[in-house]
Design a protein around this motif. Structure first.
Motif, mmCIF file in Angstrom:
data_model
loop_
_atom_site.group_PDB
_atom_site.id
_atom_site.type_symbol
_atom_site.label_atom_id
_atom_site.label_comp_id
_atom_site.label_asym_id
_atom_site.label_seq_id
_atom_site.Cartn_x
_atom_site.Cartn_y
_atom_site.Cartn_z
ATOM 1 N N SER A 25 2.189 -1.541 14.192
ATOM 2 C CA SER A 25 3.449 -2.103 14.699
ATOM 3 C C SER A 25 3.222 -3.311 15.574
ATOM 4 O O SER A 25 2.391 -3.276 16.496
ATOM 5 N N GLY A 26 3.940 -4.381 15.287
ATOM 6 C CA GLY A 26 3.891 -5.571 16.137
ATOM 7 C C GLY A 26 2.687 -6.462 15.901
ATOM 8 O O GLY A 26 2.564 -7.511 16.519
ATOM 9 N N LYS A 27 1.774 -6.053 15.023
ATOM 10 C CA LYS A 27 0.590 -6.894 14.763
ATOM 11 C C LYS A 27 0.873 -7.832 13.595
ATOM 12 O O LYS A 27 1.548 -7.454 12.635
ATOM 13 N N THR A 28 0.327 -9.031 13.674
ATOM 14 C CA THR A 28 0.432 -9.977 12.563
ATOM 15 C C THR A 28 -0.907 -10.037 11.841
ATOM 16 O O THR A 28 -1.948 -10.235 12.474
ATOM 17 N N ALA A 29 -0.855 -9.862 10.519
ATOM 18 C CA ALA A 29 -2.089 -9.817 9.726
ATOM 19 C C ALA A 29 -2.030 -10.796 8.563
ATOM 20 O O ALA A 29 -1.002 -10.908 7.886
ATOM 21 N N ILE A 30 -3.139 -11.488 8.348
ATOM 22 C CA ILE A 30 -3.308 -12.307 7.142
ATOM 23 C C ILE A 30 -4.228 -11.543 6.200
ATOM 24 O O ILE A 30 -5.273 -11.032 6.626
ATOM 25 N N VAL A 31 -3.851 -11.473 4.934
ATOM 26 C CA VAL A 31 -4.747 -10.896 3.926
ATOM 27 C C VAL A 31 -4.989 -11.950 2.851
ATOM 28 O O VAL A 31 -4.036 -12.429 2.224
ATOM 29 N N ALA B 14 -3.123 -4.036 -2.210
ATOM 30 C CA ALA B 14 -2.964 -2.690 -1.632
ATOM 31 C C ALA B 14 -3.022 -2.756 -0.103
ATOM 32 O O ALA B 14 -2.259 -2.064 0.589
ATOM 33 N N ILE B 15 -3.923 -3.590 0.425
ATOM 34 C CA ILE B 15 -4.039 -3.717 1.891
ATOM 35 C C ILE B 15 -2.762 -4.343 2.459
ATOM 36 O O ILE B 15 -2.198 -3.850 3.441
ATOM 37 N N ALA B 16 -2.276 -5.406 1.814
ATOM 38 C CA ALA B 16 -1.064 -6.079 2.307
ATOM 39 C C ALA B 16 0.126 -5.123 2.300
ATOM 40 O O ALA B 16 0.890 -5.050 3.279
ATOM 41 N N VAL C 127 -5.802 1.695 -3.039
ATOM 42 C CA VAL C 127 -5.208 2.200 -1.789
ATOM 43 C C VAL C 127 -6.235 2.991 -0.969
ATOM 44 O O VAL C 127 -6.124 3.068 0.269
ATOM 45 N N GLN C 128 -7.261 3.535 -1.637
ATOM 46 C CA GLN C 128 -8.287 4.276 -0.891
ATOM 47 C C GLN C 128 -9.099 3.325 -0.007
ATOM 48 O O GLN C 128 -9.610 3.722 1.042
ATOM 49 N N ALA D 122 -9.065 -0.141 5.631
ATOM 50 C CA ALA D 122 -8.679 -1.397 6.306
ATOM 51 C C ALA D 122 -7.656 -1.125 7.405
ATOM 52 O O ALA D 122 -7.722 -1.740 8.484
ATOM 53 N N VAL D 123 -6.722 -0.202 7.184
ATOM 54 C CA VAL D 123 -5.740 0.140 8.230
ATOM 55 C C VAL D 123 -6.468 0.710 9.445
ATOM 56 O O VAL D 123 -6.189 0.324 10.592
#
Ligand SMILES: NC(=O)c1ccc[n+]([C@@H]2O[C@H](COP(=O)([O-])OP(=O)(O)OC[C@H]3O[C@@H](n4cnc5c(N)ncnc54)[C@H](O)[C@@H]3O)[C@@H](O)[C@H]2O)c1
Length: 252
Positions: A4-10, A20-22, A221-222, A227-228
């Motif tokens: 929550s609240g984090k900005t991520a570039i993939v 899947a990560i995005a 997704v595994q 990554a999460v």
């Protein structure tokens, strides 16, 4: 939600593990910048994240081009006002070509996308993250080919070993003396579109791979779940590490 609240570039987020990560980052509450060279797949991933209630924007970005990388970083900061997580995921294979048959063109392309691209993106990201009180996280999607010699051709193996070295250097400097963590994931086999790019596998390279034995194949997704974990505060004491996610392939 873990992001929550984090900005991520993939990067390379249009397909396979990047997609899947995005998507999972979006479901975990992150603002996601979907970066890829393919506009059509970017649009489809952005739509999927937004349809699932997430926040995403897309940007065409070839990680081998500094101006594209700078534009990608700017997109995150301009749109979401921070950059908390960079996932260097984009990568290409090399037909398992052993060094004696690697052309300069193949070497330069594989190194440009798989190693120099992550370096350029990490450099730009760190120069944003180091000015944020909360720091940031860099996740490099390497491969078991970054740890062992026979899981790709010479260029792929050299680039992925280099990517793990880059990860450790970032961790040892900006992690130990700052607030930026860097870790790598080393997947084994994963069911993605990368297999379709292995058009003419080199006989000797394949022989070496076969001698190393075969392992199970993951659903993307595994890997996204790993990554999460690395992007979230759950891993706040994990820095400079390589998490193998290969279903036990290299344990034998
Ligand atoms: N699939 C596997 O078995 C496997 C195993 C270990 C590691 N990896 C690594 O995982 C990463 C993701 O691979 P995948 O299997 O999901 O592949 P994929 O081919 O399904 O997806 C790769 C994505 O990267 C994009 N891309 C390619 N070149 C790019 C560039 N220059 N700039 C930006 N985007 C670019 C492609 O358009 C595509 O959307 C790669 O780094 C790969 O080396 C894959």
């Amino acid at each position: 939600m873990k992001l929550s609240g984090k900005t991520a570039i993939v990067t390379g987020a249009g397909s396979g593990m990047g997609k899947a990560i995005a998507v999972l980052f979006g479901q975990e509450g992150a603002n996601v910048v979907v970066a890829d060279i393919n506009q059509t797949s970017i649009n489809s991933v952005v739509d999927e994240i937004n349809a699932k209630g997430g926040q995403a924007t897309g940007v065409v970005s070839n990680v081998a081009q500094q101006e594209d990388v700078d534009n990608m970083i700017r997109t995150a900061v301009d749109t979401f006002h921070s950059l908390d997580v960079l996932v260097n995921n984009a990568g290409v294979m090399d037909n398992f070509t052993p060094v004696g048959d690697v052309t300069d063109k193949l070497w330069e392309r594989v190194l440009a996308v798989n190693l120099t691209g992550p370096f350029k993106a990490a450099r730009a990201a760190i120069n944003v993250m180091k000015n944020q009180e909360s720091g940031g996280v860099i996740i490099n999607n390497a491969s078991v080919g970054g740890l062992y010699g026979a899981r790709g051709g010479a260029a792929y193996i050299a680039a992925k070993h280099g990517l793990i070295g880059l990860t450790k250097n970032i961790a040892a400097t900006y992690g130990s003396f700052g607030n930026i963590r860097a870790n790598a994931i080393a997947p084994g086999g994963v069911n993605t579109n990368i297999q379709s790019t292995i058009t003419e596998p080199h006989e000797l390279g394949l022989k070496a791979l076969t001698a190393a034995g075969s392992g199970p194949s993951a659903d993307p997704v595994q890997i996204a779940r790993v990554a999460v974990f690395l992007a979230s505060n759950d891993s706040d004491f994990v820095n400079g590490d390589v998490i193998k996610a290969d279903g036990g392939w290299t344990a034998r």
